[in-house]
Scaffold this active site. Sequence first.
Site, short mmCIF file in Angstrom:
data_model
loop_
_atom_site.label_atom_id
_atom_site.label_comp_id
_atom_site.label_asym_id
_atom_site.label_seq_id
_atom_site.Cartn_x
_atom_site.Cartn_y
_atom_site.Cartn_z
N ASP A 1 0.89 -1.17 0.00
CA ASP A 1 0.00 0.00 0.00
C ASP A 1 0.93 1.21 0.00
OD1 ASP A 1 -1.93 1.89 0.28
OD2 ASP A 1 -2.61 1.27 2.26
N TRP B 1 2.64 4.89 -2.01
CA TRP B 1 2.29 6.11 -2.75
C TRP B 1 3.56 6.87 -3.09
CZ3 TRP B 1 0.89 5.17 2.36
CH2 TRP B 1 1.63 5.85 3.33
#
Length: 1007
Positions: free
Chosen positions: A1004, A1006
């Site tokens: 997860d 970014w």
Amino acid sequence: MSLKVCLEEWERLEEDHKQLQETHRMYLQKLEEVSKLQKNCSSSISSQRRRLKEVSSLVKRCSKGPSEEDAKPLNEINEKIKTRPNAFSEMEAFLPNKNGLYLSLVLGNVNVTLLSKQSKFAYKDEYEKFKLYLTVILLLFSFVCYFFVSYRFLDAILNFVLVWYYCTLTIRESILITNGSRIKGWWVFHHYISAFFSGVMLTWPEGDLYKTFRNQFLAYSLYQSFVQCLQCYYQSGCLYRLRALGERHNMDLTVEGFQSWMWKGLTFLLPFLFFGHFWQLFNSLSLFRMARLPDCKEWQVMVCGLCFLILFMGNFFTTVAVVRHKRVNMADMDADTAAHTEPSVEEEEPFFSNLDLLLFSLIVGLVVYWYMSRKKPEPIPEFKKLDTAAPAARETSFIEKMKKTGKNIIVFYGSQTGTGEEFANRLSKDAQRYGMKGMAADPEEYEMAELARLSQIENSLAIFCMATYGEGDPTDNAQDFYDWLQEIDDEDLSGLNYTVFALGNKTYEHYNAMGKYVDKRLEELGAKRIFDLGLGDDDGNLEEDFVSWREQFWPSVCEHFGVEASGDDSSIRQYELKEHTDLNMNKVYSGEMGRLKSFEVQKPPYDSKNPFLAPVTVNRKLNKAGDRHLMHVELDITGSKIRYDSGDHVAVFPTNDSAMVNKLGQILGVDLDVVISLNNLDEESNKKHPFPCPTTYRTALTHYLDISQPPRTNVLYELAQYASDPKDQENMRRMSSSSPEGKALYHSWVQGAYRNILAILEDMPSLRPPVDHLCELLPRLQARYYSIASSSKVHPDRISICAVVVEYETPTGRTNKGVATNWLKNKLVTDNGHKSTVPMFIRKSQFRLPFKTTNPVIMIGPGTGIAPFMGFIQERGWLKEQGKEVGETVLYFGCRYKNEDYIYQEELEEAEKKGVLTQLNIAFSRDQEQKVYVQHLLKNSKEHLWKLIHSDNAHIYVCGDAKNMAKDVQTALQDIAEELGGMTRTQATDYVKKLMTKGRYSQDVWT
């Protein structure tokens, strides 16, 4: 001696065998005789019925004006005629009967008639026990699903058991009816409806609508099971007493409704039954309301609504008919009624047949649905050409729309953050400059199988701007298109001209996977690629990649179709301005995403078009010192019916800084509180406005438009015409070109200097565009996604966010602030006596704890990357408290300084103390001379780590920065596999990739 014994034994065996053969011969003979007797009885009964009918006709003719002497024998004959049908039925109960249509379809011609009373009673009792036991099981299952667990697969098991239960009931009841049971009419037919309804519920895919209705359905199932248990218990006792008194037939059964024999002693059940009936009506109306929602695409919603309506109509009117019939006949009951050994058939007959109830329910259902789905008068007045009510159903044929509007280019977009949609709009506008007409289209809104028909339009072209989301997945709005491409094998797209521009980020493992797949798959299906696949990299310069590709793309298109560019470089407006002077402010949008006044009257389900206003209950600073601000925010979702799982994302809709908005209004010299609408000049477009209208400029610039990001080149190009200084105009056009000088200027002056639209207007005094055109050009302000830092098992009504406030100084000396984090920072628990609220919804994630709780978990998340792991730790702790066996839980966390930004220190150390965290590894990168990061800690404990991964089936989770940290962690794991697993570098790389494929390595991350 032994031989003699053997021979004697054999002789006795032979004698017994001969006796057995004789017995079997006699059995076959008797069986044949019985079979003949059965046939004779059946034919005699048929003959008796026919002759009885003839005699009955004769008696009727003779009864017209008979003498007193003749009347007496005629009356005696009539009385005997009335008793004969019951006598025939008693006889037929012990004769083989032909299966009805349903049993013939299910079992074929198998004889299901039970020929002895004992067999019939035993089968009836087994049926009653089966119904009671399954009802209790369903009661417990519904209770567990409603109060304790919320997994779709458990709901599916419940619905599967319901389908099996009702199907089994229908078969068993048909067999019992064949053997003389008196259950009939609606109380049998409603089991067919229930079986069908349960099957539809089983196929209902998981989504917001399913989750909204789930608890309501489970509560209803819980109540129905409870009432059925009551009925089984009390009806069986009542039937036992009535049979003993000779007032009921021995084959009568308990039912799930009300019959006349229940009048004495069981009328207390009627309120329970009627409450359940009206609950069915309530369920039906709830589902019809859901079917009206614009996001409702599941056919199951409407079908379930109709099923509940049919069940209500059948149950309610049948029960009312029985009650009314009984009350009317009570006055006529005499002492002879108690002496009847057989129940009155007429007493049991409802006023309506099954077909009557079914047709009546369907008609009422269609009327209700039509009434509820009527297009209500539009509360938002628009300019004249949009005043007419829109059709209830959106047109799904893009071919017909293109033919109607004379367009030959369609640009489909798969977009998660709005960039793909923006590029699609730019390409559709470009088409006009090249002598063609284009339209941007959301693949979710159209039937994509029509791509094969695009060749019907001359010089047609389909462009696909496809973004990749997550780990190589399609965006939400392109998921159906992706599924369609995967499923079709025989589609011929040979007449389709296409090209693809992909949007992605090189820091992710599956760079531009969606765009590459669409490009490859369309070619496999026979479509013709007219220009090379474009690859946009958001880690580099996505805007520059797109502009470079576009500059080469259009000349290639012109050459392919033999058309020439119009040479018209003037600005092309897509929307026209309408100012409202006398509009009621209750009809003006004030920040809502979809439905007007949705923030004042909140209605589930909540999603991107209908966010929930969650009150802020906690907003605290996490770090002890330092110049950064790390915060922990908690949102209250009590009463919202929102459900989430550990690892999901919460999306929030921020607003722009009011000081920036006011400064824009001041520079442009505009009254920000003027009510306006921007209306699409293309009347056929699905997108009527660039943002919800009517609204004010202030609302648009605060809630709907992104004014903080550096504007893209197309915005500069469109605004250049408004610069009064020729030099400014020339620089803006140069920056929007694909020339090396223009790219360099754009990169240094706009991107490198982090100039947003306000900074550009401040640094270019001659640039003063009309505010309505600026609002048309600016991109939409997007929702911000955060990994949820809590577990719904521990905090079902609370969602936690962990974030760092973004604030930095630009090369021009300005201070830029992150829109969402600064907005969240200022969301105090109470603001001037009012609770602060955050518009939010949940986005599901694949970032999940392993299904088996005994699997070890390795969590790697420096900084705010710890957010989802706080939820994981809470959930693992909850599992331990429930007495579950939980595998090792290992955390690798990193921060700069122990005394500054060691966030959640108390919680983590407490979890380690309780044994929830079996290992807590912290990397304080700057507390020593040489920097230490999480990847270094991985190598320090490589032996134990390798054992967990390779031998104990551990699951690895990584959360945080994709550009550096995630890559370094993956490299460290490859090094460990290579060293301790005895692998080559290639094998180690493949090993880690295999972990990802199996779902044991989740990210997860970014940029």
